[in-house]
Design a protein around this motif. Structure first.
Motif, PDB file in Angstrom:
ATOM      1  N   ASP A 123      22.368 -11.637 -42.153  1.00  0.00           N
ATOM      2  CA  ASP A 123      23.236 -10.750 -41.421  1.00  0.00           C
ATOM      3  C   ASP A 123      24.366 -10.360 -42.355  1.00  0.00           C
ATOM      4  O   ASP A 123      24.830  -8.963 -42.176  1.00  0.00           O
ATOM      5  N   VAL A 124      24.868 -10.942 -43.055  1.00  0.00           N
ATOM      6  CA  VAL A 124      26.079 -10.678 -43.861  1.00  0.00           C
ATOM      7  C   VAL A 124      25.518  -9.638 -44.676  1.00  0.00           C
ATOM      8  O   VAL A 124      26.066  -8.457 -45.007  1.00  0.00           O
ATOM      9  N   PHE A 182      22.848  -7.826 -44.363  1.00  0.00           N
ATOM     10  CA  PHE A 182      22.504  -6.226 -43.693  1.00  0.00           C
ATOM     11  C   PHE A 182      23.773  -5.499 -43.314  1.00  0.00           C
ATOM     12  O   PHE A 182      23.983  -4.397 -43.140  1.00  0.00           O
ATOM     13  N   TYR A 183      24.723  -6.298 -42.922  1.00  0.00           N
ATOM     14  CA  TYR A 183      26.094  -5.597 -42.455  1.00  0.00           C
ATOM     15  C   TYR A 183      26.533  -4.775 -43.658  1.00  0.00           C
ATOM     16  O   TYR A 183      26.920  -3.517 -43.464  1.00  0.00           O
ATOM     17  N   CYS A 184      26.543  -5.303 -44.962  1.00  0.00           N
ATOM     18  CA  CYS A 184      26.984  -4.522 -46.081  1.00  0.00           C
ATOM     19  C   CYS A 184      26.047  -3.299 -46.126  1.00  0.00           C
ATOM     20  O   CYS A 184      26.762  -2.501 -46.850  1.00  0.00           O
ATOM     21  N   ILE A 185      24.740  -3.436 -46.336  1.00  0.00           N
ATOM     22  CA  ILE A 185      23.795  -2.500 -46.622  1.00  0.00           C
ATOM     23  C   ILE A 185      23.834  -1.518 -45.523  1.00  0.00           C
ATOM     24  O   ILE A 185      23.954  -0.260 -45.802  1.00  0.00           O
ATOM     25  N   GLN A 186      24.284  -1.823 -44.179  1.00  0.00           N
ATOM     26  CA  GLN A 186      24.414  -0.862 -43.316  1.00  0.00           C
ATOM     27  C   GLN A 186      25.752  -0.013 -43.401  1.00  0.00           C
ATOM     28  O   GLN A 186      25.661   1.264 -43.022  1.00  0.00           O
ATOM     29  N   LEU A 205      29.172  -8.177 -54.156  1.00  0.00           N
ATOM     30  CA  LEU A 205      30.425  -8.326 -53.378  1.00  0.00           C
ATOM     31  C   LEU A 205      30.559  -9.787 -52.658  1.00  0.00           C
ATOM     32  O   LEU A 205      31.786 -10.302 -52.789  1.00  0.00           O
ATOM     33  N   VAL A 206      29.584  -9.923 -51.810  1.00  0.00           N
ATOM     34  CA  VAL A 206      29.735 -11.543 -51.459  1.00  0.00           C
ATOM     35  C   VAL A 206      30.108 -12.634 -52.429  1.00  0.00           C
ATOM     36  O   VAL A 206      30.980 -13.523 -52.025  1.00  0.00           O
ATOM     37  N   GLN A 253      21.195  -3.699 -51.748  1.00  0.00           N
ATOM     38  CA  GLN A 253      21.250  -5.047 -51.701  1.00  0.00           C
ATOM     39  C   GLN A 253      21.939  -5.743 -52.824  1.00  0.00           C
ATOM     40  O   GLN A 253      22.801  -6.886 -52.661  1.00  0.00           O
TER      41      GLN A 253
END
Lengths: 260, 498
Positions: free
Chosen positions: B446-447, B449-453, B464-465, B458
């Motif tokens: 989820d984290v 995908f949030y960034c990718i959106q 970043l995370v 990826q």
């Protein structure tokens, strides 16, 4: 959808055609069709499990969904052929029902990284730090978002309302042409809901379309849709004007179960 | 395919042979014969023109070493090392006295260029004085004592340091020029009998850095040494000794990269730090040695003994490390908190990918009164790697008022790797306050995908995370290194997301 003909002079932004989607062998969307023109506000309503969130995830490109049939065009291009980050750069924005927390990453850093990634993907020049700061200050001021929020980790320790405002801030900053708001009202009290909705309304423009996914009518008191769709069992079963939402509020979703 | 699954797939395909710094410099070298014996020890000592006492010290260590066995308690697994099948000394051949950077072998300069650490830049920085009171990190000067293989080939900024009274030179030179200091401090923190690898180092150490900061002096620049292992089958045995006299301050930066090779290389360094009353030493490391190829072959064995002695009251020693390389890491930078009110710190980022095995942590030994220590450890495991934090916090019965705070966080990428936390806590008096926190988490779909959106790829999302995860530690690094470390973190995770 003959009643929408008067809007057909507008350019179609999003065209979902006979979309069939599976999750782990189970079909969730059974041939969904939907057209959103630029500048329109659409509301998608429906009971739990009708496939509303699945639709938003498939449009945004979330992994885990298998499209078995149909197509999605965005500005005339095949959206399903694009990686999710390309879709973002092209102007698809999904405001999440539950925005995630990213500890240690300042909101400001996140915003700059994302904005520049999108600009780079579009072949535009990246914002320098001072230019970015200026822009983000401008945008957050116009939305009454305190600067302090930008210094905190992305959504870390944010209240439900702050998380949604952060979504609205990103929407304002990235300037997408299609905004999908997934159950924006969940977890918000009425004041927070109003603030978030005001933000959304401020961003509505003749070129930008909004798709508001919601279970309840109350959100539509604040964000007034041009068109309301009712979803049931993976299909759009009825579309109409904003009065359809009120009708639903009064009589519930049961009447549409059979239609599906 | 779900994002994390995709990450896992890509990790399977990683080819660490693309190792960024995997190149070899063609320089003739001067080698000791293969294997370890009293003759080897004498050869090294002779090469260094060492005084008799130094040779004696080495030989005693060697004899001691013969009676010792390799430690096996760490959570690492590797084939037995044949200590007679290694070279214990090698040095670049062209030897003449160097007065300026221009006289350095161009091959060596080229190597530094590939690493992005041109010595020329250092020379250029000479004379660029920041305005008084202005802290411009880009302009802050760094003195580089470049260790190329075993011999220091260039020492810069000597003059300015000399003016401040700071001694910063290769330890081989210090042995000749400041024997009284070396004799007094060498082995006083890590005795020759300390452990198998430290004892081996004491017998055959080739070179390293020596720093002495006189009383009341704040070292005018960051001291930095870049290590390179460049000779096939050459064990590297660095020896570093840093002494901060009363009321002084020094920050020392160490960064390492190594070229790729097929056979495992042994590296057993020893670092000793001594902080007297009111003195402070900050020791930072960025380590990126060859981790082995995609099958886990090759790679550096890194068995390091690093220890700091807060000998004086109100002294402080702080270790910061960013560990991304090596096939095997066995490393526990520690603090002996001997002086009253002394303070020890350990900030660590350990990233493992492919088949890397990391067993790293720290020891905080509270002996003095009202001593305090802080441990922040961030372990990131990807691929098929194993990442262990092993830490010891003890309070002696006389160490009243001892305080420790420990936070160990582990982040897993994929489901073929492992993270382990092994804390040992011993309090022998009732006034000690020890706190320990530990978390283990995975990068969630989820984290990502949030960034990718929001437009990130990826790889950028993972970067970043992870950078957010290690932020507390990165902040401890001097500015110049923080940037380099951030780059390294991205490079070492490149393999994990394709």
């Amino acid at each position: 959808m003959h009643q929408l003909n008067k809007l057909d002079t507008k350019m179609a932004l999003l065209e979902v055609k006979d979309l069939k989607v599976r999750v782990e062998e189970r079909e969730i969307l059974h041939g969904l069709t939907l057209t959103v023109n630029e500048g329109e506000i659409h509301a998608i309503m429906g009971p739990n499990g009708s496939g509303k969130s699945t639709l938003s995830h498939v449009i945004a490109g979330k992994p885990g969904y298998e499209v078995t049939d149909g197509q999605i065009l965005f500005k005339g291009e095949d959206l399903l052929e694009m990686a999710p980050e390309e879709r973002a750069a092209k102007g698809v924005f999904l405001a999440f029902q539950y925005p995630v927390e990213i500890p240690g990453v300042a909101t400001m850093t996140f915003l700059r990284t994302a904005l520049n990634a999108q600009r780079k993907a579009r072949g535009e020049s990246e914002y320098s730090t001072p230019d970015f700061l200026k822009k983000v200050r401008e945008v957050s001021k116009s939305l009454n978002i305190p600067q302090d929020m930008l210094k905190r980790g992305v959504n870390v320790g944010f209240s439900g309302g702050e998380k949604k405002r952060n979504e609205v801030l990103q929407m304002a900053l990235f300037e997408p042409s299609l905004c999908i708001l997934d159950e924006m009202d969940s977890g918000l009290d009425i004041d927070a809901l109003r603030i978030a909705a005001d933000g959304v309304n401020a961003l509505h423009s003749p070129k930008r379309a909004m798709v508001v996914i919601t279970h309840y009518q109350r959100l539509l008191n604040y964000i007034v849709p041009d068109i309301v769709h009712v979803m049931s069992k993976g299909r759009v079963v009825k579309s109409g004007g904003k009065e359809l939402a009120l009708e639903l509020e009064a009589s519930g979703y049961a009447q549409f179960e059979d239609a599906a | 395919m779900p994002a994390v699954q995709e990450t896992v797939e890509r990790v399977k395909r990683i080819d660490v042979d693309q190792y960024r710094y995997g190149f070899e410099t063609l320089i003739e070298s001067d080698k000791a014969p293969k294997g370890l014996s009293e003759e080897t020890v004498k050869f090294i000592s002779e090469k260094k023109n060492e005084p008799a006492w130094m040779l004696q010290w080495r030989l005693e260590a060697y004899r001691r070493w013969l009676t010792m066995t390799e430690p096996t308690w760490a959570r690492v697994d590797y084939p037995k090392i044949d200590f007679q099948d290694l070279y214990y000394y090698s040095a670049p051949k062209p030897k003449k006295t160097i007065t300026s950077l221009d006289e350095i072998d161009p091959e060596i300069l080229k190597t530094y260029e590939k690493l992005g650490i041109p010595l020329r830049e250092v020379a250029m920085l000479e004379g660029v004085e920041p305005k008084p009171g202005e802290e411009d990190p880009a302009r802050r000067k760094i003195a580089v004592d470049a260790v190329f293989d075993s011999v220091s080939v260039a020492t810069t900024f000597k003059a300015e340091l000399k003016k401040a009274g700071v001694i910063f030179m290769p330890i081989s030179e210090a042995i000749r020029e400041h024997p009284e200091l070396v004799q007094k401090y060498l082995g006083s923190v890590v005795p020759t009998s300390d452990n198998f690898y430290a004892t081996l180092n004491s017998a055959v150490f080739s070179d390293g850095s020596f720093v002495y900061v006189p009383p009341g002096v704040r070292c005018p620049m960051e001291l930095s040494t870049y290590f390179r292992i460049n000779e096939r089958n050459t064990g590297q045995f660095e020896r570093t000794l840093i002494i901060a006299d009363k009321g002084s301050y020094v920050s020392y930066l160490e960064g390492c990269t190594a070229p790729q090779r097929d056979e495992n290389q042994l590296h057993a360094a020893v670092v000793e730090l001594v902080a007297h009353d009111d003195a402070e030493i900050k020791y930072s490391t960025v380590q990126n040695w060859y981790p082995g190829n995609s099958e886990g072959k090759g790679g550096i064995y890194n068995f390091v003994t690093k220890r700091g002695d807060c000998r004086g009251n109100n002294s402080k020693i702080s270790w910061t490390q960013v560990e991304t390389g090596s096939a095997i890491t066995w490393k526990y930078p520690s603090c002996i908190l001997r002086g009253d009110n002394s303070r020890g710190e350990f900030y660590s980022i350990a990233i493992s990918n492919g088949y890397q095995q990391v067993d790293s942590g720290t020891k905080m030994i509270h002996l003095g009164k009202n001593t305090s220590s802080r441990i922040i450890s961030k372990g990131i495991a990807a691929g098929k790697s194993q990442n262990t934090y092993r830490g010891l916090v003890t309070a002696h019965r006389k160490a009243t008022g001892a305080r420790n705070f420990t936070a160990c966080d582990s982040l897993l990428i994929g489901d073929k790797c492992g993270a382990h936390t092994v804390p040992y806590i011993e309090a022998k008096n009732s006034s000690a306050t020890f706190e320990h926190e530990a978390t283990t988490s995975k990068i969630s779909e989820d984290v990502l995908f949030y960034c990718i959106q929001r437009g990130l790829t990826q790889e950028e999302a993972v970067g970043l995370v992870v950078n957010g995860f290690v932020k507390d530690v990165l902040q401890q690094l001097p500015m110049e290194f923080a940037v380099e470390a951030q780059k390294l973190i991205s490079i070492s995770l490149e393999g994990s997301v394709g």
